[in-house]
Scaffold this active site. Structure first.
Site, mmCIF file in Angstrom:
data_model
loop_
_atom_site.group_PDB
_atom_site.id
_atom_site.type_symbol
_atom_site.label_atom_id
_atom_site.label_comp_id
_atom_site.label_asym_id
_atom_site.label_seq_id
_atom_site.Cartn_x
_atom_site.Cartn_y
_atom_site.Cartn_z
ATOM 1 N N SER A 289 5.626 31.314 65.556
ATOM 2 C CA SER A 289 6.171 31.457 64.220
ATOM 3 C C SER A 289 6.042 30.174 63.392
ATOM 4 O O SER A 289 4.938 29.736 63.088
ATOM 5 C CB SER A 289 7.632 31.910 64.329
ATOM 6 O OG SER A 289 8.137 32.331 63.092
ATOM 7 N N ASP A 300 -6.315 23.424 60.084
ATOM 8 C CA ASP A 300 -7.217 23.848 59.020
ATOM 9 C C ASP A 300 -7.644 22.687 58.127
ATOM 10 O O ASP A 300 -8.775 22.646 57.643
ATOM 11 C CB ASP A 300 -6.550 24.929 58.165
ATOM 12 C CG ASP A 300 -6.734 26.327 58.743
ATOM 13 O OD1 ASP A 300 -7.293 26.432 59.849
ATOM 14 O OD2 ASP A 300 -6.323 27.305 58.094
ATOM 15 N N LYS A 314 2.869 34.947 66.556
ATOM 16 C CA LYS A 314 3.800 35.649 65.661
ATOM 17 C C LYS A 314 3.490 35.226 64.226
ATOM 18 O O LYS A 314 3.872 34.150 63.787
ATOM 19 C CB LYS A 314 5.248 35.319 65.995
ATOM 20 C CG LYS A 314 6.249 36.040 65.097
ATOM 21 C CD LYS A 314 7.675 35.696 65.486
ATOM 22 C CE LYS A 314 8.666 36.362 64.527
ATOM 23 N NZ LYS A 314 8.601 35.781 63.167
#
Length: 440
Positions: A289, A300, A314
């Site tokens: 999460s 990224d 999740k």
């Protein structure tokens, strides 16, 4: 998990043909509600044992939410209070993390600087009595409720400890326990930051950890290891704050709801608190999460190397809607996406460097449970996601054949952490960002 307060809908905008379609849909809905009430009345009147109405209604609510996904739920008094305590970061009690094992309450760990830790209760202890009352066979929630209580009140714990000939007794005074979501220390010239949860204190505590390490190590700091292993997540806002500590700029995460154009994007503010020092992020199958949001954002932007094992997966956001003073609805309302547009739902974060936890003697036997293993989990809607759901080749990597006993003999207690610390020392300046994200 995102905590939000929503306002009631003020008005509806009608379009041609809407009224007829709405009327037909409502007719079908009323038929289903009639069926529900018929079943409710039949159970009330003829079930073999008398059942109170509250139990039946809550059972119906729970059944409705269980048909959606694993993370939507009705929160009663205890569950709602536990959620608020978790997100607020404090509660009144003893400072114990416990689990249930074969009907007994087992101590997982005592929290530092709490009544339990000060008294000498240890991980692995079994709690058998509370105030001389046997708790064996009680539910875990019942035991936790008895251990919590007003600050200043006393409680007696009877504990069975391996190697001790007879049970031990501890007289404890409850205190307000502040959950410290972040711990930091210097390992040589590397700053180690362990983030265990994302409560209302995590963002500020992470920034304070970086400042503390810079104050201690000065210009000699080689870089940072951010340990997110076994972090179950928490507040979305705090994940954004933590990511902002390490990013100079750019998108952190986007939140997308049912309508395709209903999207919120969150961005880092100018300024990297570490001054661009190398970063390694540790993840494992328990990283979930909000913790995956941080790992995905730093990965990224090529701000960090992610190391360890594929995370939990999740990729959904839950909104908490208070229903009354002591009940609430936790409902999945959105999916989140990393800056490059990846959804981690089902898939998790793939590490840049896969490193098993070789210091765990049972590493070969471990069969981790991830989001994709949960019943009724949300499906990842990215078309090329199915390829990533296939487990990697299980052939042993020749680099990772050392046994736990061999590593322990060499003083390596945590192989993944040791690998990360050594890697930071070899990293140069951070690479150029992998992508550019528009600020619209």
């Amino acid at each position: 998990m995102s905590w939000k307060i929503v306002l009631p809908v003020a008005a509806l905008v009608l379009v041609p043909g809407y009224a007829a379609v709405q009327a037909a849909a409502e007719s079908d809905t009323y038929k289903e509600l009639d069926a529900l009430m018929d079943v409710f009345e039949r159970v009330r009147v003829t079930y073999v044992d008398q059942v109170d109405d509250k139990t039946l209604i809550r059972g119906a609510i729970n059944g409705m939410l269980a048909s959606l996904d694993p993370h939507s739920a009705y929160l009663d008094g205890r569950d709602y209070a536990n959620l608020r305590q978790t997100t607020d970061g404090e509660y009144s009690g003893l400072g114990l993390t416990v689990t249930s094992e074969d009907g007994a309450v087992k101590v997982v760990t005592p929290t530092d600087d709490t009544p339990a830790a000060k008294a000498g209760i240890k991980a692995g202890d079994y709690i058998t009595h509370l105030d001389d009352e046997l708790i064996y066979g009680s539910t875990l929630n019942e035991a936790v409720d008895k251990m919590r209580g007003p600050a200043g009140s006393k409680i007696k714990l009877t504990v069975v400890r391996q190697g001790e000939p007879k049970p031990l007794e501890f007289q404890l005074t409850r205190e307000v326990v502040v959950i410290k979501p972040v711990k930091w220390e210097a390992r040589g010239n590397v700053g180690l930051i362990r983030i265990s949860t994302f409560n209302s204190r995590t963002g500020d505590a992470t920034r304070a950890a970086v400042e503390g390490l810079r104050g201690k190590l000065g210009d000699t700091v080689a870089g940072y290891v951010i340990d997110l292993r076994s972090n179950p997540g928490g507040l979305l806002d705090e994940a954004i704050k933590v990511s902002d500590v390490f990013l100079e700029s750019g998108e952190v995460v986007s939140e997308r709801r049912r309508a395709k154009n209903d999207v919120d994007r969150y961005f880092a503010k100018a300024g990297d608190a570490t001054g661009g020092k190398p970063i390694v992020v540790l993840v494992d199958e328990g990283t979930a999460s909000a913790a995956e949001i941080v790992a995905g954002a730093l990965q990224d932007h090529r701000r960090a190397i992610v190391l360890g094992q594929r995370s939990f997966g999740k990729g959904s956001v839950q909104t908490v809607y208070p229903l009354s003073g002591d009940t609430a609805l936790r409902l999945t309302t959105a999916r989140y996406f990393t800056p490059s547009g990846r959804s981690v739902q089902e898939l998790g974060i793939d590490p840049d460097i896969t490193v098993p936890q070789l210091s765990d003697p049972r590493v070969a036997e471990r069969k981790p449970v991830r989001e994709a293993d949960l019943k009724k989990h949300l499906i990842n809607e990215i078309k090329d996601s199915t390829d990533r759901l296939v487990e990697q080749d299980s052939t042993p990597d020749p680099r990772f054949l050392a046994k736990a006993e061999e590593l322990k003999a060499k003083g390596v207690i945590d192989y993944q952490l040791d690998y990360a610390l050594r890697l930071v020392g070899r990293l140069g300046p951070p690479a150029a960002p992998r992508l550019q994200v528009a600020g619209a």
